[in-house]
Design a protein around this motif. Structure first.
Motif, PDB file in Angstrom:
ATOM      1  N   SER A  76     -31.838 -17.524  29.369  1.00  0.00           N
ATOM      2  CA  SER A  76     -30.753 -18.709  28.762  1.00  0.00           C
ATOM      3  C   SER A  76     -29.899 -19.538  30.371  1.00  0.00           C
ATOM      4  O   SER A  76     -30.303 -19.531  31.534  1.00  0.00           O
ATOM      5  N   SER A  77     -28.936 -20.701  29.895  1.00  0.00           N
ATOM      6  CA  SER A  77     -29.213 -21.547  31.162  1.00  0.00           C
ATOM      7  C   SER A  77     -27.751 -20.736  31.351  1.00  0.00           C
ATOM      8  O   SER A  77     -26.951 -20.078  30.612  1.00  0.00           O
ATOM      9  N   LEU A  78     -26.661 -21.513  32.593  1.00  0.00           N
ATOM     10  CA  LEU A  78     -25.948 -20.707  32.913  1.00  0.00           C
ATOM     11  C   LEU A  78     -24.668 -21.468  32.422  1.00  0.00           C
ATOM     12  O   LEU A  78     -23.486 -20.555  32.410  1.00  0.00           O
ATOM     13  N   GLU A  79     -24.679 -22.427  32.562  1.00  0.00           N
ATOM     14  CA  GLU A  79     -23.672 -23.096  31.175  1.00  0.00           C
ATOM     15  C   GLU A  79     -24.178 -22.241  29.781  1.00  0.00           C
ATOM     16  O   GLU A  79     -22.780 -21.716  29.574  1.00  0.00           O
ATOM     17  N   THR A  80     -25.095 -21.468  29.601  1.00  0.00           N
ATOM     18  CA  THR A  80     -25.059 -21.060  27.830  1.00  0.00           C
ATOM     19  C   THR A  80     -24.271 -19.580  28.164  1.00  0.00           C
ATOM     20  O   THR A  80     -23.469 -19.165  27.153  1.00  0.00           O
ATOM     21  N   LEU A  81     -24.076 -19.026  28.981  1.00  0.00           N
ATOM     22  CA  LEU A  81     -23.727 -18.372  29.884  1.00  0.00           C
ATOM     23  C   LEU A  81     -21.913 -18.088  29.934  1.00  0.00           C
ATOM     24  O   LEU A  81     -21.548 -16.724  28.898  1.00  0.00           O
ATOM     25  N   VAL A  82     -21.717 -19.019  30.538  1.00  0.00           N
ATOM     26  CA  VAL A  82     -20.533 -19.183  30.776  1.00  0.00           C
ATOM     27  C   VAL A  82     -19.999 -19.517  29.250  1.00  0.00           C
ATOM     28  O   VAL A  82     -18.464 -19.106  29.174  1.00  0.00           O
ATOM     29  N   ARG A  83     -20.074 -20.367  28.555  1.00  0.00           N
ATOM     30  CA  ARG A  83     -19.764 -20.735  27.153  1.00  0.00           C
ATOM     31  C   ARG A  83     -19.580 -19.467  26.162  1.00  0.00           C
ATOM     32  O   ARG A  83     -18.685 -19.023  25.869  1.00  0.00           O
ATOM     33  N   THR A  84     -20.899 -18.229  26.300  1.00  0.00           N
ATOM     34  CA  THR A  84     -20.315 -17.489  25.126  1.00  0.00           C
ATOM     35  C   THR A  84     -19.923 -16.858  26.024  1.00  0.00           C
ATOM     36  O   THR A  84     -18.611 -16.017  25.636  1.00  0.00           O
ATOM     37  N   VAL A  85     -19.540 -16.126  26.965  1.00  0.00           N
ATOM     38  CA  VAL A  85     -18.748 -15.084  28.130  1.00  0.00           C
ATOM     39  C   VAL A  85     -17.370 -16.028  27.358  1.00  0.00           C
ATOM     40  O   VAL A  85     -15.556 -15.310  27.181  1.00  0.00           O
ATOM     41  N   LEU A 115     -13.952 -13.227  28.073  1.00  0.00           N
ATOM     42  CA  LEU A 115     -14.788 -12.058  29.015  1.00  0.00           C
ATOM     43  C   LEU A 115     -14.592 -13.057  29.656  1.00  0.00           C
ATOM     44  O   LEU A 115     -14.799 -12.975  31.091  1.00  0.00           O
ATOM     45  N   VAL A 116     -13.818 -14.049  29.937  1.00  0.00           N
ATOM     46  CA  VAL A 116     -13.788 -14.961  31.377  1.00  0.00           C
ATOM     47  C   VAL A 116     -13.455 -14.021  32.472  1.00  0.00           C
ATOM     48  O   VAL A 116     -14.072 -14.328  33.257  1.00  0.00           O
ATOM     49  N   ASP A 117     -12.245 -13.313  32.932  1.00  0.00           N
ATOM     50  CA  ASP A 117     -11.946 -12.361  33.712  1.00  0.00           C
ATOM     51  C   ASP A 117     -12.960 -12.099  34.143  1.00  0.00           C
ATOM     52  O   ASP A 117     -12.765 -11.733  35.176  1.00  0.00           O
ATOM     53  N   GLU A 118     -13.904 -11.519  33.573  1.00  0.00           N
ATOM     54  CA  GLU A 118     -14.937 -10.720  34.323  1.00  0.00           C
ATOM     55  C   GLU A 118     -16.138 -11.572  34.812  1.00  0.00           C
ATOM     56  O   GLU A 118     -16.501 -10.853  35.894  1.00  0.00           O
ATOM     57  N   LEU A 119     -16.519 -12.545  34.704  1.00  0.00           N
ATOM     58  CA  LEU A 119     -16.629 -13.549  36.167  1.00  0.00           C
ATOM     59  C   LEU A 119     -15.768 -13.479  37.800  1.00  0.00           C
ATOM     60  O   LEU A 119     -16.568 -14.018  37.985  1.00  0.00           O
TER      61      LEU A 119
END
Length: 125
Positions: A73-82, A87-91
């Motif tokens: 996936s693109s990085l954007e797809t991963l971030v949108r999904t997270v 789960l954005v705090d996991e990043l």
């Protein structure tokens, strides 16, 4: 990996394998696949159908399926999904510079300081 998910329950050995994969010894494709599996496990734990998560993330169903199946996936797809999974705090700790010694801290600080290029003397080539 067959029979990893039956009757709404992840097989415990597969779940621990997903969590404990040593990325340092893995190929890039293996890391991507493990991340895709982790995304899928999170979605299933939250009892979200793929279509609903895709809509929440503003993605196509195909993009989410590709992310979960292969990690591609693109990085954007991963971030949108997270983000949609909450789960954005996991990043937060990804790629944070880890300073362990005073020498490493001094070196990191020196790298962060702005440096000027040396001036060329006129007449020199």
């Amino acid at each position: 990996m067959r029979n990893t998910y039956k009757n709404g329950i992840w097989h415990p050995l597969i779940r621990s394998r997903i969590r404990k994969m040593a990325f340092g010894l893995a190929l890039a494709t293996e890391i991507l696949q493990a991340l895709g599996q982790r995304i899928r496990a999170q979605r299933l734990a939250q009892e979200l159908p793929q279509l609903e998560l895709a809509q929440m993330a503003g993605l196509s169903l195909g993009a989410l399926r590709k992310l979960e199946s292969s990690g591609q996936s693109s990085l954007e797809t991963l971030v949108r999904t997270v983000y949609a999974l909450g789960l954005v705090d996991e990043l937060e700790d990804l790629f944070v510079l880890k300073r362990q010694t005073i020498a490493q801290m001094a070196q990191a600080e020196a790298l962060g300081q702005r440096r000027r290029a040396t001036r060329r003397r006129r007449g020199s080539s």
